[in-house]
Design a protein around this motif. Structure first.
Motif, mmCIF file in Angstrom:
data_model
loop_
_atom_site.group_PDB
_atom_site.id
_atom_site.type_symbol
_atom_site.label_atom_id
_atom_site.label_comp_id
_atom_site.label_asym_id
_atom_site.label_seq_id
_atom_site.Cartn_x
_atom_site.Cartn_y
_atom_site.Cartn_z
ATOM 1 N N GLU A 36 -6.400 -52.328 -17.001
ATOM 2 C CA GLU A 36 -5.718 -52.260 -15.699
ATOM 3 C C GLU A 36 -4.383 -51.536 -15.829
ATOM 4 N N LEU A 37 -3.645 -51.832 -16.892
ATOM 5 C CA LEU A 37 -2.362 -51.163 -17.110
ATOM 6 C C LEU A 37 -2.552 -49.663 -17.320
ATOM 7 N N GLN A 38 -3.578 -49.295 -18.052
ATOM 8 C CA GLN A 38 -3.854 -47.877 -18.280
ATOM 9 C C GLN A 38 -4.075 -47.157 -16.956
ATOM 10 N N THR A 39 -4.808 -47.790 -16.052
ATOM 11 C CA THR A 39 -5.060 -47.196 -14.741
ATOM 12 C C THR A 39 -3.778 -47.114 -13.918
ATOM 13 N N ILE A 40 -2.971 -48.178 -13.930
ATOM 14 C CA ILE A 40 -1.706 -48.193 -13.189
ATOM 15 C C ILE A 40 -0.806 -47.048 -13.632
ATOM 16 N N PHE A 41 -0.635 -46.898 -14.925
ATOM 17 C CA PHE A 41 0.288 -45.874 -15.423
ATOM 18 C C PHE A 41 -0.276 -44.468 -15.253
ATOM 19 N N ALA A 42 -1.589 -44.326 -15.271
ATOM 20 C CA ALA A 42 -2.195 -43.022 -15.024
ATOM 21 C C ALA A 42 -1.963 -42.582 -13.577
ATOM 22 N N ILE A 43 -2.107 -43.510 -12.633
ATOM 23 C CA ILE A 43 -1.858 -43.188 -11.220
ATOM 24 C C ILE A 43 -0.395 -42.801 -11.021
ATOM 25 N N ALA A 44 0.507 -43.582 -11.598
ATOM 26 C CA ALA A 44 1.932 -43.290 -11.453
ATOM 27 C C ALA A 44 2.273 -41.917 -12.038
ATOM 28 N N HIS A 45 1.691 -41.592 -13.182
ATOM 29 C CA HIS A 45 1.940 -40.290 -13.809
ATOM 30 C C HIS A 45 1.434 -39.157 -12.929
ATOM 31 N N GLN A 46 0.252 -39.345 -12.364
ATOM 32 C CA GLN A 46 -0.330 -38.317 -11.506
ATOM 33 C C GLN A 46 0.521 -38.079 -10.267
ATOM 34 N N LYS A 47 1.124 -39.149 -9.729
ATOM 35 C CA LYS A 47 1.925 -39.046 -8.504
ATOM 36 C C LYS A 47 3.413 -38.832 -8.801
ATOM 37 N N HIS A 48 3.765 -38.703 -10.075
ATOM 38 C CA HIS A 48 5.163 -38.521 -10.497
ATOM 39 C C HIS A 48 6.052 -39.648 -9.984
ATOM 40 N N LEU A 49 5.532 -40.861 -10.066
ATOM 41 C CA LEU A 49 6.279 -42.046 -9.654
ATOM 42 C C LEU A 49 6.981 -42.656 -10.860
ATOM 43 N N CYS A 50 8.226 -43.013 -10.672
ATOM 44 C CA CYS A 50 8.965 -43.728 -11.712
ATOM 45 C C CYS A 50 8.624 -45.207 -11.635
ATOM 46 N N LEU A 51 8.176 -45.764 -12.760
ATOM 47 C CA LEU A 51 7.947 -47.200 -12.854
ATOM 48 C C LEU A 51 9.009 -47.807 -13.752
ATOM 49 N N TYR A 52 9.550 -48.929 -13.315
ATOM 50 C CA TYR A 52 10.415 -49.732 -14.178
ATOM 51 C C TYR A 52 9.529 -50.818 -14.790
ATOM 52 N N VAL A 53 9.540 -50.909 -16.098
ATOM 53 C CA VAL A 53 8.683 -51.846 -16.815
ATOM 54 C C VAL A 53 9.558 -52.767 -17.649
ATOM 55 N N ASN A 54 9.273 -54.067 -17.580
ATOM 56 C CA ASN A 54 10.018 -55.036 -18.374
ATOM 57 C C ASN A 54 9.027 -56.003 -19.011
ATOM 58 N N GLY A 55 9.236 -56.278 -20.272
ATOM 59 C CA GLY A 55 8.389 -57.203 -21.023
ATOM 60 C C GLY A 55 8.917 -57.277 -22.430
ATOM 61 N N SER A 56 8.106 -56.832 -23.402
ATOM 62 C CA SER A 56 8.618 -56.773 -24.770
ATOM 63 C C SER A 56 9.727 -55.738 -24.874
ATOM 64 N N TRP B 163 3.956 -45.702 -21.026
ATOM 65 C CA TRP B 163 3.494 -47.007 -21.494
ATOM 66 C C TRP B 163 2.655 -46.838 -22.750
ATOM 67 N N LYS B 164 2.762 -47.801 -23.655
ATOM 68 C CA LYS B 164 1.946 -47.827 -24.864
ATOM 69 C C LYS B 164 1.081 -49.087 -24.834
ATOM 70 N N PRO B 165 -0.130 -49.032 -25.347
ATOM 71 C CA PRO B 165 -1.015 -50.212 -25.315
ATOM 72 C C PRO B 165 -0.424 -51.436 -25.993
ATOM 73 N N GLU B 166 0.488 -51.236 -26.925
ATOM 74 C CA GLU B 166 1.088 -52.386 -27.605
ATOM 75 C C GLU B 166 2.230 -53.021 -26.815
ATOM 76 N N ASP B 167 2.638 -52.407 -25.686
ATOM 77 C CA ASP B 167 3.699 -52.983 -24.858
ATOM 78 C C ASP B 167 3.210 -54.244 -24.150
ATOM 79 N N SER B 168 3.996 -55.310 -24.245
ATOM 80 C CA SER B 168 3.748 -56.503 -23.442
ATOM 81 C C SER B 168 4.458 -56.328 -22.109
ATOM 82 N N VAL B 169 3.722 -56.389 -21.017
ATOM 83 C CA VAL B 169 4.267 -56.076 -19.694
ATOM 84 C C VAL B 169 4.330 -57.339 -18.845
#
Length: 264
Positions: A95-115, A144-150
């Motif tokens: 699900e995260l891979q899909t979220i970040f792919a959509i954001a990249h395609q639309k040039h949307l800035c995402l703020y991510v917090n976790g690890s 985003w990297k797959p090892e990131d805890s989001v």
């Protein structure tokens, strides 16, 4: 509304625009005093925020008060009185891979917090909004990297922007937060589900609670509260879900409300 203070066993408070006031940029001394008094009177007290734990700690809300728990990321994470994680919900890596792919395609800035906290784009609007809410601007601007805890994903294009591409993910919903912020939330997760977990942890799942909030991510929390309080400085769309509209967060509203309903 009767002697609600005798029926209610816990009090939950949102942070931004509620417990922490962004007009005076402080936690009001009267609020600190009132919460401490409520705790001494036997009520469980907890913060219930859209902020993940690390972001909440940037506001020093854990100083001088021994909270009985913390609910972060709009119900995604639940912590005990020692800030040990007792429950976490979240997106799968697919699900995260899909979220970040959509954001990249639309040039949307995402703020991510976790690890780690990071931005996916170098976006001045995102940085301005984060600064307005006293959030530390991430040093990292990266994918985003797959090892990131989001724990939290936020966007800053405003409520009129078309975010519908994200709705191809069945497990996702879009949540209006403070200001122009839109959060990406796991479907079925909200502040109330976090409160349910917290009340179970306390052994109070058959008891009622009181809640203070100011924005639409507080809706479910207020809908299910025995006594729901909306801040006058908050989003007026939240008001129909409140039993009582108290004064603004820059006034002694939390203290006065707890006194009015005889919690302190």
């Amino acid at each position: 509304m009767g002697k609600l203070h005798q029926k209610i066993k816990a009090i939950f408070l949102d942070i931004d625009g509620t417990f922490f006031d962004h007009v005076t940029n402080q936690i009001l001394p009267s609020s600190m005093e009132a919460i401490q008094k409520a705790k001494e009177n036997g009520y469980k007290i907890a913060l219930c925020s859209g902020r993940p734990l690390k972001m909440a700690q940037e506001l020093c809300v854990f100083n001088d008060i021994e909270w009985d728990g913390f609910i972060g990321s709009a119900g995604n994470t639940v912590y005990d009185e020692h800030l040990n994680l007792i429950r976490k919900n979240g997106f799968t890596n697919q699900e995260l891979q899909t979220i970040f792919a959509i954001a990249h395609q639309k040039h949307l800035c995402l703020y991510v917090n976790g690890s780690h906290a990071f931005l996916t784009e170098d976006d001045s609007k995102a940085k301005e909004v984060l600064a307005r809410f006293h959030v530390q601007i991430p040093n990292q601007i990266r994918p985003w990297k797959p090892e990131d805890s989001v724990e939290m994903i936020s966007m800053f294009e405003g409520y009129d922007y078309d975010y519908s591409d994200f709705l191809c993910i069945p497990s996702l919903r879009l949540q209006k937060s403070s200001g122009c912020i839109v959060d990406l939330i796991k479907e079925g997760i909200n502040k109330y589900t976090g409160i349910q977990s917290m009340m179970h942890y306390w052994g109070l799942h058959e008891n009622d609670y009181m809640a203070f909030g100011d924005s639409l991510n507080d809706k479910e929390m207020l809908q299910n509260a025995k006594l729901a309080i909306a801040m006058r400085n908050g989003d007026t769309a939240l008001f129909p879900y409140a039993d009582f509209i108290c004064d603004a967060s820059y006034q002694d509203s939390i203290q006065k409300t707890l006194q009015q309903f005889q919690f302190i």
